[in-house]
Design an enzyme around this catalytic site. Structure first.
Site, short mmCIF file in Angstrom:
data_model
loop_
_atom_site.label_atom_id
_atom_site.label_comp_id
_atom_site.label_asym_id
_atom_site.label_seq_id
_atom_site.Cartn_x
_atom_site.Cartn_y
_atom_site.Cartn_z
CD GLN A 1 30.39 107.77 14.61
OE1 GLN A 1 31.43 107.49 14.11
NE2 GLN A 1 29.77 106.97 15.43
CG ASP B 1 28.03 113.59 20.14
OD1 ASP B 1 29.20 112.77 20.01
OD2 ASP B 1 27.05 112.85 19.89
CB CYS C 1 21.15 105.30 18.10
SG CYS C 1 21.59 103.77 18.76
CE LYS D 1 30.64 105.68 18.92
NZ LYS D 1 29.90 104.95 18.23
CG HIS E 1 23.78 108.68 18.98
ND1 HIS E 1 23.43 108.21 20.14
CD2 HIS E 1 24.39 107.68 18.10
CE1 HIS E 1 23.68 106.87 20.14
NE2 HIS E 1 24.30 106.49 18.93
N1 PMP Z 1 26.98 110.26 19.55
C1 PMP Z 1 27.31 109.95 18.32
C2 PMP Z 1 27.16 110.94 17.05
C3 PMP Z 1 27.47 108.51 18.04
O1 PMP Z 1 27.62 108.03 16.91
C4 PMP Z 1 27.47 107.72 19.14
C5 PMP Z 1 27.66 106.27 18.81
N2 PMP Z 1 27.12 105.62 18.02
C6 PMP Z 1 27.36 108.12 20.58
C7 PMP Z 1 26.89 109.70 20.40
C8 PMP Z 1 27.12 107.33 21.87
O2 PMP Z 1 28.23 106.86 21.78
P1 PMP Z 1 28.69 105.78 23.07
O3 PMP Z 1 27.94 104.69 22.81
O4 PMP Z 1 29.96 105.24 22.71
O5 PMP Z 1 28.38 106.44 24.23
#
Ligand code: PMP
Length: 406
Positions: free
Chosen positions: A203, A200, A364, A226, A123
């Site tokens: 997910q 990370d 993203c 999440k 991401h």
């Molecule tokens: N890493 C991953 C794999 C994600 O899916 C996301 C959220 N889409 C993020 C980081 C960022 O998370 P947040 O927007 O809650 O900071």
């Protein structure tokens, strides 16, 4: 305890909501998940009964929030099996957690000519902070590729590592491909060379039981929203040896030991990294979410979601011209696809008007789109409150949309 889907769904009143005259079916859980009543009540309780700034006052309300806030640190510690509560830092979310590590770790450990390794399926939150740091430090980024099935090519990692490699940052579950990565292998390879690894978990944490000690990662990050908790709260787990050696990220109240104009000394971890009034209400809400998930049982959640995702993939596969992105031997509850050459955005728009929420676009993760030379995908991401019936209705609707747009 039996996995009682009817009882579970009652805990999420938003599931009853109608949009455009029909019950809304929400398959965008990877973006943000719904919150159970237990979380809403915990948040309401703070605003109606306590609302004192934690750690700051001698009065009843401040003491009460301090106790509840700090109790969540213990809950998170147990939830991810961290060795100690001091290694749990509350942040605004995954993005802030990664930025914290990128900034503070690089201040201490990354110098000109050094290298950082991330994967091709990250991401943007696990790419851009490292790019900013590397630009500032005149360091470079190397990338672990994935193959066309979405499998992280861990076998390429040894040749990417050099004397200059200072940290490796990879995702446990891809938010586009749904692949569950063999991060233990990454960590084992990295640790042979004493290189720390950030995982990370944005997910992963809502789907898979996490044990950071077993995984042996050096940093683990995730977001509360999440994980069926409130927005604006996230966590960073870091091994004490790293956190102690890293300078603070933000300066302000609570992160200090002593302040004077001749110099300031900093507090111990975790407080060194928690400047200012924390999101105590949201943290306490996150605690309620963890309690709620524990009351259902993580094994049950994982199995239910895995079965549901397998069912969804099987049903979606009956659509002519569907192409899945992410077909490894370990897939999660995230399913990405396109159908023929229909633009994902068009599909998403039509589906929305039929009362189905899916995510469309690059999610993203533009390097993943570049890999496949596509503008985006449609993404279905499931939660344990979703059902087979919802999937059946979705696939019927999708077939209609495809017929309309073909
Ligand atoms: N890493 C991953 C794999 C994600 O899916 C996301 C959220 N889409 C993020 C980081 C960022 O998370 P947040 O927007 O809650 O900071």
């Amino acid at each position: 305890m039996k996995f009682d889907i009817k009882a579970i769904r009652k805990d999420f009143p938003i599931l009853e909501r109608e949009v455009y005259g029909k019950r809304y079916i929400y398959f965008d859980n990877a973006a943000t998940a719904f919150k159970p009543l237990q979380v809403l009540k915990a948040v309401e309780k703070i605003y109606t009964q306590f609302n004192g700034n934690p750690h700051r006052g001698a009065h009843y309300m401040s003491n009460q929030t301090t106790v509840e806030f700090e109790a969540v640190r213990d809950k998170v510690q147990q939830f991810i099996n961290a060795p100690s509560r001091e290694e749990i830092i509350f942040t605004k979310g995954t993005t802030e957690s990664i930025n914290l590590v990128a900034y503070s770790f690089s201040e201490a450990f990354i110098h000109e000519g050094d290298e950082v390794i991330v994967s091709e399926m990250e991401h943007h939150a696990n790419i851009v902070p490292w790019q900013i740091v590397c630009e500032r430090k005149k360091a470079t980024i190397k990338v672990i590729p994935f193959d066309d099935s979405g499998r992280l090519m861990v076998e390429k990692l040894p040749e990417l590592i050099s004397e200059k490699t200072k940290i490796i940052a990879v995702t446990l579950v891809s938010n586009v491909l749904g692949a569950i990565n063999p991060v233990e292998e990454v960590i084992a390879i990295a640790h042979e060379k004493n290189i720390p690894v950030l995982i990370d978990g944005a997910q992963a944490v809502q789907h898979i039981a996490i044990d950071v000690q077993k995984m042996d990662c050096d940093f683990f990050v995730f977001s509360g929203h999440k994980l069926y908790g409130p927005t604006g709260v996230g966590c960073l787990y870091g091994k004490r040896q790293w956190l102690d050696a890293m300078p603070p990220f933000l300066g302000g109240g609570e992160m200090i030991e002593k302040v004077s104009f001749s110099g300031t000394t900093f507090n111990v971890i975790p407080y060194k990294f928690e400047a200012g009034t924390p999101n105590f209400t949201e943290v306490i809400g996150l605690g309620a979410a963890i309690d709620y998930l524990n009351s259902i049982g993580f094994d049950k959640i994982f199995h239910y979601e895995q079965e549901l995702a397998d069912y969804a993939r099987m049903k979606l596969d009956t659509i002519d011209g569907i192409r899945f992105f992410g077909q490894t031997s370990h897939q999660s509850n995230v399913i990405s696809f396109i159908v023929n050459s229909i633009h994902p955005y068009d599909m998403g728009m039509f589906l929305d008007k039929m009362s189905f929420a899916v995510r469309t676009g690059h999610h993203c993760a533009e390097p993943v789109m570049d890999h496949f030379k596509i503008p985006g995908t449609v993404r279905v991401s499931l939660a344990f409150y979703n059902t087979r019936d919802e999937i059946d209705r979705f696939v019927d609707a999708l077939k209609k949309v495809v017929a309309m747009l073909s």
